[in-house]
Design an enzyme around this catalytic site. Structure first.
Site, PDB file in Angstrom:
ATOM      1  N   CYS A   1      30.036  77.554  35.100  1.00 25.01           N
ATOM      2  CA  CYS A   1      29.909  77.927  36.507  1.00 25.01           C
ATOM      3  C   CYS A   1      28.509  77.550  36.962  1.00 25.01           C
ATOM      4  O   CYS A   1      27.547  77.789  36.228  1.00 25.01           O
ATOM      5  CB  CYS A   1      30.117  79.438  36.643  1.00 25.01           C
ATOM      6  SG  CYS A   1      29.954  80.020  38.332  1.00 25.01           S
TER       7      CYS A   1
ATOM      8  N   HIS B   1      39.386  80.224  38.776  1.00 32.35           N
ATOM      9  CA  HIS B   1      37.947  80.483  38.687  1.00 32.35           C
ATOM     10  C   HIS B   1      37.349  80.631  40.100  1.00 32.35           C
ATOM     11  O   HIS B   1      36.603  81.577  40.370  1.00 32.35           O
ATOM     12  CB  HIS B   1      37.280  79.328  37.922  1.00 32.35           C
ATOM     13  CG  HIS B   1      35.801  79.424  37.788  1.00 32.35           C
ATOM     14  ND1 HIS B   1      35.175  79.582  36.566  1.00 32.35           N
ATOM     15  CD2 HIS B   1      34.805  79.378  38.707  1.00 32.35           C
ATOM     16  CE1 HIS B   1      33.859  79.649  36.762  1.00 32.35           C
ATOM     17  NE2 HIS B   1      33.604  79.516  38.054  1.00 32.35           N
ATOM     18  N   GLU B   2      37.728  79.714  40.994  1.00 29.68           N
ATOM     19  CA  GLU B   2      37.169  79.752  42.354  1.00 29.68           C
ATOM     20  C   GLU B   2      37.749  80.912  43.159  1.00 29.68           C
ATOM     21  O   GLU B   2      37.030  81.551  43.933  1.00 29.68           O
ATOM     22  CB  GLU B   2      37.419  78.427  43.084  1.00 29.68           C
ATOM     23  CG  GLU B   2      36.775  77.203  42.432  1.00 29.68           C
ATOM     24  CD  GLU B   2      35.294  77.365  42.109  1.00 29.68           C
ATOM     25  OE1 GLU B   2      34.582  78.064  42.857  1.00 29.68           O
ATOM     26  OE2 GLU B   2      34.848  76.826  41.087  1.00 29.68           O
TER      27      GLU B   2
ATOM     28  N   HIS C   1      35.841  83.903  42.452  1.00 31.13           N
ATOM     29  CA  HIS C   1      34.583  83.957  43.223  1.00 31.13           C
ATOM     30  C   HIS C   1      34.819  84.599  44.593  1.00 31.13           C
ATOM     31  O   HIS C   1      34.002  85.381  45.071  1.00 31.13           O
ATOM     32  CB  HIS C   1      34.018  82.553  43.447  1.00 31.13           C
ATOM     33  CG  HIS C   1      33.169  82.040  42.318  1.00 31.13           C
ATOM     34  ND1 HIS C   1      32.045  82.705  41.867  1.00 31.13           N
ATOM     35  CD2 HIS C   1      33.257  80.913  41.576  1.00 31.13           C
ATOM     36  CE1 HIS C   1      31.494  81.985  40.879  1.00 31.13           C
ATOM     37  NE2 HIS C   1      32.212  80.916  40.672  1.00 31.13           N
TER      38      HIS C   1
END
Ligand code: NI
Length: 183
Positions: A111, A154-155, A158
């Site tokens: 990341c 993963h995004e 976020h």
């Protein structure tokens, strides 16, 4: 290519814990400009002559919150061939369905906000169907699998204020390894 001036927040910054909000259309010009900057930055971070020149860490994804902006927007830039890139600009994403099967990245996830080596498994769905809006606000659906499915999750984490390191069991970083497929 000129390196865009963007400031990526580090994991210690509490702003990364913000839950981002859906955006309305048309997008502000400022946001469109930022999307273009992120695309250029991610491309340059994967091209040797640029990452060496500017001392960049290679990255394939970035969410707006990593620049301190709590909007549900992320960008993924995947190198599909030598300096040939596939770009995803994903706005207001929602998971419609996902596989039962779980996978994890064997070498570990990375990341741009986490500047240290982390060992451990992050369980991810092998496949997903995701609804989102494109840069013009049109509703779209996409099926993603394997590494792109991981990148989307993963995004999307976020956007919910979650970092991949949060998902690794501190006491047992390789917990349930046998129940998932390594990619
Ligand atoms: Ni990240």
């Amino acid at each position: 290519m000129k390196l865009p001036k963007i400031n990526i927040l580090d994991e210690k910054n509490k702003i990364l814990r913000t839950k981002s909000q859906d955006v309305t259309f048309p997008l502000m010009q400022e946001d469109k400009n930022l999307i273009k900057d992120i695309i250029d930055y991610l491309k340059m971070s994967q091209i040797k002559k640029y990452y060496e020149k500017y001392d960049l860490r290679p990255g394939m994804g970035l969410a707006f919150i990593q620049l301190g902006i709590p909007k549900n927007i992320f960008v993924i830039v995947e190198e599909v061939d030598e300096e040939v890139f596939e770009t995803y600009v994903i706005i207001n994403p929602k998971i419609l369905s996902h596989s039962e099967e779980l996978i994890y990245v064997g070498e570990g996830e990375g990341c741009l906000s986490v500047n240290r080596e982390i060992d451990g498994i992050v369980p991810r769905f092998a496949r997903m169907k995701v609804a989102y809006q494109d840069i013009e606000g049109n509703y779209q659906e996409i099926r993603v699998r394997e590494d792109i499915s991981v990148a989307f999750q993963h995004e999307m984490d976020h956007l919910n204020g979650i970092l991949f390191v949060d998902k690794i069991d501190k006491n047992n970083p390789f917990k349930n390894k046998d129940k998932m497929r390594e990619i």
